[in-house]
Design an enzyme around this catalytic site. Structure first.
Site, PDB file in Angstrom:
ATOM      1  N   HIS A  48       0.839  -1.194   0.000  1.00 56.97           N
ATOM      2  CA  HIS A  48       0.000   0.000   0.000  1.00 56.97           C
ATOM      3  C   HIS A  48       0.874   1.245   0.000  1.00 56.97           C
ATOM      4  O   HIS A  48       1.713   1.393   0.881  1.00 56.97           O
ATOM      5  CB  HIS A  48      -0.861   0.069   1.268  1.00 56.97           C
ATOM      6  CG  HIS A  48      -1.691  -1.152   1.507  1.00 56.97           C
ATOM      7  ND1 HIS A  48      -2.356  -1.370   2.700  1.00 56.97           N
ATOM      8  CD2 HIS A  48      -1.969  -2.223   0.726  1.00 56.97           C
ATOM      9  CE1 HIS A  48      -3.003  -2.529   2.627  1.00 56.97           C
ATOM     10  NE2 HIS A  48      -2.789  -3.065   1.459  1.00 56.97           N
TER      11      HIS A  48
ATOM     12  N   TYR B  58       3.521   1.515  13.340  1.00 57.42           N
ATOM     13  CA  TYR B  58       3.983   2.603  12.466  1.00 57.42           C
ATOM     14  C   TYR B  58       3.375   3.946  12.863  1.00 57.42           C
ATOM     15  O   TYR B  58       2.204   4.049  13.200  1.00 57.42           O
ATOM     16  CB  TYR B  58       3.765   2.305  10.982  1.00 57.42           C
ATOM     17  CG  TYR B  58       2.370   1.914  10.562  1.00 57.42           C
ATOM     18  CD1 TYR B  58       1.849   0.665  10.882  1.00 57.42           C
ATOM     19  CD2 TYR B  58       1.584   2.782   9.815  1.00 57.42           C
ATOM     20  CE1 TYR B  58       0.564   0.300  10.486  1.00 57.42           C
ATOM     21  CE2 TYR B  58       0.307   2.420   9.393  1.00 57.42           C
ATOM     22  CZ  TYR B  58      -0.185   1.185   9.745  1.00 57.42           C
ATOM     23  OH  TYR B  58      -1.448   0.817   9.359  1.00 57.42           O
TER      24      TYR B  58
END
Ligand SMILES: NC(=O)c1ccc[n+]([C@@H]2O[C@H](COP(=O)([O-])OP(=O)(O)OC[C@H]3O[C@@H](n4cnc5c(N)ncnc54)[C@H](OP(=O)(O)O)[C@@H]3O)[C@@H](O)[C@H]2O)c1
Length: 447
Positions: A66, A129
Site C-alpha cells: 500500500h 507505524y
C-alpha cells in the site's frame, strides 16, 4: 548493541534506522522514535500525529503493498518480518524496490507514495507505524496499491505467497504496469483573482487557483474546509492592497484581517501539513530612510498597510519552509497605478502626482516567474527582495511616461509632494499615506 544510525536505500527518501536495544534479564528497552537524535542523523522531521499497530498471529501473514498519502516510520514491538517497499511515486524512481528482514532493532522511514508491505516470519509479530496525518476515508481513497506478487518488483517472500495468509483485497491489487503513480503534493494559489494571482495561474497551470469566492482567508470555516493534506506548496497572492484606505477606521480592520490574521491561518495550515508557504510582501515595510533596503534589514513601516505586511512577514518566517518575497509597484492584469493613469489620460484629467515617493515598478509576470524559480530550484528558505531592474522612478515620472506612451501630453501631469497631497482630489488613488521619501529594495539574490 549497535549505535543509532540512519542509512539511505535505493529508493530516494526511504531510510533504514539501526536502533540500539538495551536488554537485561527483564527484557529490553529502545527509543523507537527520538526526534532530536534521528533528525540530526538525516531523518526528515516528519511530525507524526498517529500511531498504528497491527498484530500478526502466525508466521506467513503477509500485508500490502500500500502506498499512502503520508510519511511513515515502521518498526516492530516483537517478532520478525521481511519488509518490502516499492516506489510508486510519479518520476524516474517509479518501480524501484527494496526489502529488508527486520526485528525490533530496525526501523524504516517510508516517504509518502512508496508502497509498503511485509510478511511476518514469526508468530506474535507486533508491527507498529507512526504516520504524519490522520487516517480518514478520504485519505484512503487516495492510496495506490501494488500486487504482492508483482513480477517487476520481484520481492522474494521467504514464505511462498501460495502458503501465506493474505486478505482478499491484498490478493487483487494491480501489477506495476497498471498502477497509476501517486502524484506529488499539489500547489495552491490563494488570491488567484489578483494581479499576481493571475500571472501565477498562467505560469502554473497545474496549480489549484483559488479566488476569494472559492477560499476566503478571513473565513475560518472556508480555510478549514479545504483539503490541505494533499497540498505541498501554498502561494499566497492575496492581500488587502488599498494602501490609502488602510488608514481609515474600517480599512485598518480589513487590512489587519486579510494581511495578518488570514496569513496566521495559512501559517498554521502550512505548519500542520509541512507545506512550503510562499508569501508576498512589500517595500512598504520600510520607511525609506536609507537609500537601499537589504533583505535582512529590520522593518520600519510608516503606515497601516506597511505594519500589516511587516507583521505577516514575521509570522511566515517562523515556518521552516517559507519564502517571503518583497516587491514594489506591481503591474499586471487588474487595478494598478499604470492603468489608473492611463484611464485619467483617456478622460482628459490632469493629475498631480507625488514626486517624493520613489520605487521600481515590477511586472506581475516577472514576480510570478521569480516565485516559480525559487520553488523549482529549492532555494534556501528566507526573505528575498524581488523587483524589476532599471533606475528607480517617482510616481510622477511613471505617470508622465504613461501619458506619453498612451499618446497624451506628459505635461498634463504635474508634481506634488506627499505632504501637499490631499486625498479628495481626483488623484487620490495614485498617492499613498506613506510618509517617506524613497524606498529601494536591494536586488534579488542570485540562486
Ligand atoms: N500592488 C502593488 O503595487 C504591490 C506592491 C508591493 C507588494 N504587493 C504585494 O503583492 C501581492 C500581490 O498583490 P497584487 O497587486 O496582485 O494584489 P491585488 O491585485 O490587489 O490582488 C489581491 C487579491 O487578494 C484577494 N483577496 C483579498 N481578500 C481576500 C481574502 N479574504 N481571501 C482570499 N483572497 C482575498 C483579492 O480578491 P478580490 O479580487 O475578490 O478582492 C484579490 O484577488 C500582495 O501581497 C501585495 O501586498 C503589491
Amino acid at each position: 548493541m549497535t549505535a543509532l544510525s540512519v542509512t539511505p536505500t535505493p529508493i530516494p527518501g526511504l531510510f533504514v534506522l539501526d536502533l540500539p536495544v538495551h536488554g537485561d534479564n527483564r527484557g529490553w528497552f529502545k527509543e523507537n522514535w527520538q526526534r532530536e537524535k534521528m533528525v540530526a542523523l538525516g531523518l526528515p522531521d516528519f511530525g507524526p500525529v498517529q500511531n498504528n499497530m497491527s498484530y500478526n498471529l502466525d508466521a506467513g501473514v503477509t500485508r500490502g503493498l500500500h502506498a499512502e498519502p503520508w510519511d511513515k516510520l515502521v518498526s516492530l514491538g516483537t517478532g520478525r518480518i521481511l519488509g518490502a517497499w516499492v516506489d510508486l511515486r510519479a518520476g524516474s524512481s517509479f518501480g524501484t524496490a527494496f526489502s529488508l528482514e527486520m526485528g525490533p532493532d530496525k526501523a524504516v522511514f517510508v516517504p509518502r507514495g512508496v508502497a509498503n508491505g511485509y510478511q511476518a516470519l514469526e508468530g506474535n509479530t507486533l508491527y507498529s507505524y507512526l504516520v504524519n496525518d490522520h487516517w480518514s476515508p478520504a485519505a484512503r481513497a487516495s492510496y495506490t496499491y501494488l500486487n504482492l506478487a508483482d513480477e517487476t518488483a520481484a520481492i522474494t517472500w521467504p514464505i511462498p505467497l501460495a502458503e501465506a495468509t493474505i486478505s482478499d483485497a491484498d490478493a487483487h491489487h494491480p501489477r506495476l504496469a497498471d498502477v497509476v503513480p501517486m502524484p506529488p503534493r499539489s500547489t495552491v494559489i490563494v488570491g488567484a483573482g489578483g494581479q499576481l494571482g493571475r500571472a501565477l495561474t498562467t505560469l502554473l497551470p497545474d496549480a489549484a487557483a483559488l479566488t476569494r469566492a472559492r477560499l476566503d482567508l478571513t473565513d475560518p470555516a472556508s480555510v478549514d474546509a479545504y483539503p490541505w493534506a494533499s497540498v505541498g506548496t501554498i502561494i499566497n497572492a492575496s492581500a488587502y492592497t488599498a494602501v490609502d484606505d488602510a488608514e481609515t477606521g474600517e480599512g485598518r480592520r480589513r487590512a489587519w484581517a486579510v494581511n495578518v490574521q488570514a496569513v496566521a491561518r495559512l501559517v498554521e495550515v502550512a505548519r500542520r501539513h509541512r507545506a512550503t508557504l510562499v508569501h508576498v510582501s512589500s517595500d512598504y515595510v520600510f520607511d525609506g530612510a536609507a537609500p537601499e533596503h537589504p533583505e535582512d534589514e529590520p522593518p520600519s513601516p510608516l503606515g497601516v498597510y506597511g505594519v500589516t505586511k511587516a507583521a505577516a512577514d514575521a509570522l511566515v518566517a517562523t515556518l521552516p519552509q517559507h519564502y517571503v518575497l518583497r516587491t514594489s509597484g506591481v503591474i499586471g492584469e487588474g487595478r494598478n497605478f499604470v492603468r489608473t493613469m492611463a484611464g485619467l489620460a483617456e478622460r482628459g484629467i490632469r493629475p498631480a502626482v507625488v514626486v517624493d515617493q520613489v520605487g521600481r515598478p515590477t511586472f506581475a509576470t516577472d514576480l510570478a516567474a521569480g516565485i516559480v524559480h525559487l520553488l523549482a530550484t529549492g532555494a534556501p528558505a528566507g526573505t528575498y527582495n524581488l523587483t524589476n531592474e532599471g533606475p528607480a522612478a517617482s510616481w510622477f515620472e511613471v505617470a508622465r511616461r504613461v501619458f506619453e506612451l498612451t499618446g497624451h501630453p506628459a505635461d498634463a501631469v504635474s508634481p506634488t509632494t506627499t505632504a501637499e497631497f490631499t486625498p479628495c482630489t481626483s488623484t487620490s488613488s495614485v498617492s499613498s499615506s506613506l510618509r517617506r521619501a524613497m524606498v529601494l529594495l536591494l536586488p534579488f539574490r542570485d540562486h
